[in-house]
Design a protein around this motif. Sequence first.
Motif, PDB file in Angstrom:
ATOM      1  N   CYS A   1      -6.536  -1.326   0.156  1.00  0.00           N
ATOM      2  CA  CYS A   1      -5.802  -1.691   1.365  1.00  0.00           C
ATOM      3  C   CYS A   1      -6.790  -1.917   2.520  1.00  0.00           C
ATOM      4  O   CYS A   1      -7.580  -1.028   2.826  1.00  0.00           O
ATOM      5  CB  CYS A   1      -4.815  -0.583   1.704  1.00  0.00           C
ATOM      6  SG  CYS A   1      -3.980  -0.833   3.262  1.00  0.00           S
TER       7      CYS A   1
ATOM      8  N   CYS B   1       0.111   3.196   3.668  1.00  0.00           N
ATOM      9  CA  CYS B   1       0.529   2.690   4.985  1.00  0.00           C
ATOM     10  C   CYS B   1       1.607   1.615   4.904  1.00  0.00           C
ATOM     11  O   CYS B   1       2.070   1.121   5.921  1.00  0.00           O
ATOM     12  CB  CYS B   1      -0.678   2.186   5.770  1.00  0.00           C
ATOM     13  SG  CYS B   1      -1.347   0.652   5.085  1.00  0.00           S
TER      14      CYS B   1
ATOM     15  N   CYS C   1      -5.900   0.734   5.621  1.00  0.00           N
ATOM     16  CA  CYS C   1      -6.185   2.184   5.617  1.00  0.00           C
ATOM     17  C   CYS C   1      -7.228   2.564   4.562  1.00  0.00           C
ATOM     18  O   CYS C   1      -7.514   3.743   4.375  1.00  0.00           O
ATOM     19  CB  CYS C   1      -4.905   2.972   5.414  1.00  0.00           C
ATOM     20  SG  CYS C   1      -4.228   2.819   3.755  1.00  0.00           S
TER      21      CYS C   1
ATOM     22  N   CYS D   1       0.850  -1.197   0.000  1.00  0.00           N
ATOM     23  CA  CYS D   1       0.000   0.000   0.000  1.00  0.00           C
ATOM     24  C   CYS D   1       0.884   1.245   0.000  1.00  0.00           C
ATOM     25  O   CYS D   1       1.785   1.362   0.830  1.00  0.00           O
ATOM     26  CB  CYS D   1      -0.909  -0.013   1.226  1.00  0.00           C
ATOM     27  SG  CYS D   1      -1.694   1.591   1.500  1.00  0.00           S
TER      28      CYS D   1
HETATM   29 ZN    ZN Z   1      -2.923   1.081   3.507  1.00  0.00          ZN
END
Ligand code: ZN
Length: 396
Positions: A76, A40, A79, A37
Amino acid sequence: MLKENYTIELLNLKGFNVIRTAGNVITICLPVKPHICPQCKNETKKIHDYRLQKVKHLPVAHTSYTILIKKRRYKCPYCNKQFYEKNNLLSKYKSISTDLRKSVLYYASKLFNTKQIADICNLSYSTVVRIIDSIIIPKPTVFPDVISIDEFKGNTGGYKFQCVLTDPIKKKIIEVLPNKNSEDIYGHLANNDIKNRLKVNYVIMDMSNQFRSIMTNCFPNAKVIADKFHVLRLANWAMEHIRKQEQKRFTDTRRRYFKKSRFILLKRRHKLKRNEKIQLSQMLSVSVLLKKAYILKELFYMVMDSKNEKQFYKRIYKWLFLVEKYGIDRFLAMAKTVRQWLHPIRRAVLTGYTNGYTEGCNNRTKVLKRICFGVRNFKRFRNRLMFIANCKKAAG
Ligand SMILES: [Zn+2]
């Protein structure tokens, strides 16, 4: 399966899976794999959705292919960031594949005009222009040890003549200058944007007093070298002048014979065949002036063949002495130029540096101008010239 592998190979689509082929339309996608991702930095394989993107790809055997990429969007779980998978097929021109863009640049690095490139790559004229204009040729940052300068008739950017500055050792164009005005050339070269100006050792040029004065101002520590080809040309021109002057007195038949056989007078004596040597002595026997001119021409070539400084001075002073003794106007004028350029000529003989590479660039420029029917825009002209000369490998 076999057909699929074949398509992947042929179209250089390694890493993709073929989902469907219908005529020239090929639908592909990347295999699912864990992605990091971008937000994050956690790993995810969770797919959010798909989007079909149309990409123009390389024509193969004169057939164009449209690639539909089933682009996957991951989401993701940590997040909630949604992001597309990366692929190496697309260039920054989103609807053209990297391979197709490379192909355009490859042809741009050769002597093809925009229309030809557009035809070969099956793209529109304006797309090709856009890709070629995206080539950024940086300005030089450092001067080499040896520089060669020459002018050429580019007829671009509102000026008839442009200048080309090259590195004859590395065989690269350093810069193309928009015109040959002294102040402009000086402004381009004698600023502190380019390093090592004071370290330039030699500047090679034809025997132009304008260039000599600009370049000695720009590169105060550099020694000027006169291009050997231009120096030798003076002797050939003087020889030709005397031949034309003398043959005016001849009968029509003899005049035509001398005109047709002028190469005998211009060729080096030691390169003449046996029958040509006989022809030469017959030609020289009809005019004392022509014979004297021929001796001066041959001796001057010998000056330029000198192996060392001592030999050079011995031969050049002998030549200058004979020119005075014979008193032929055309050679007296040449001797004046030779005296003014004595040191640059001596350096040409001793270093062996010539403007050959630069002249080669200028010949290629002529071809480019012809195939492109001229290039009015100076920036585009400069970029293309430098791209062809310097970036052959980068584009291939
Ligand atoms: Zn993420």
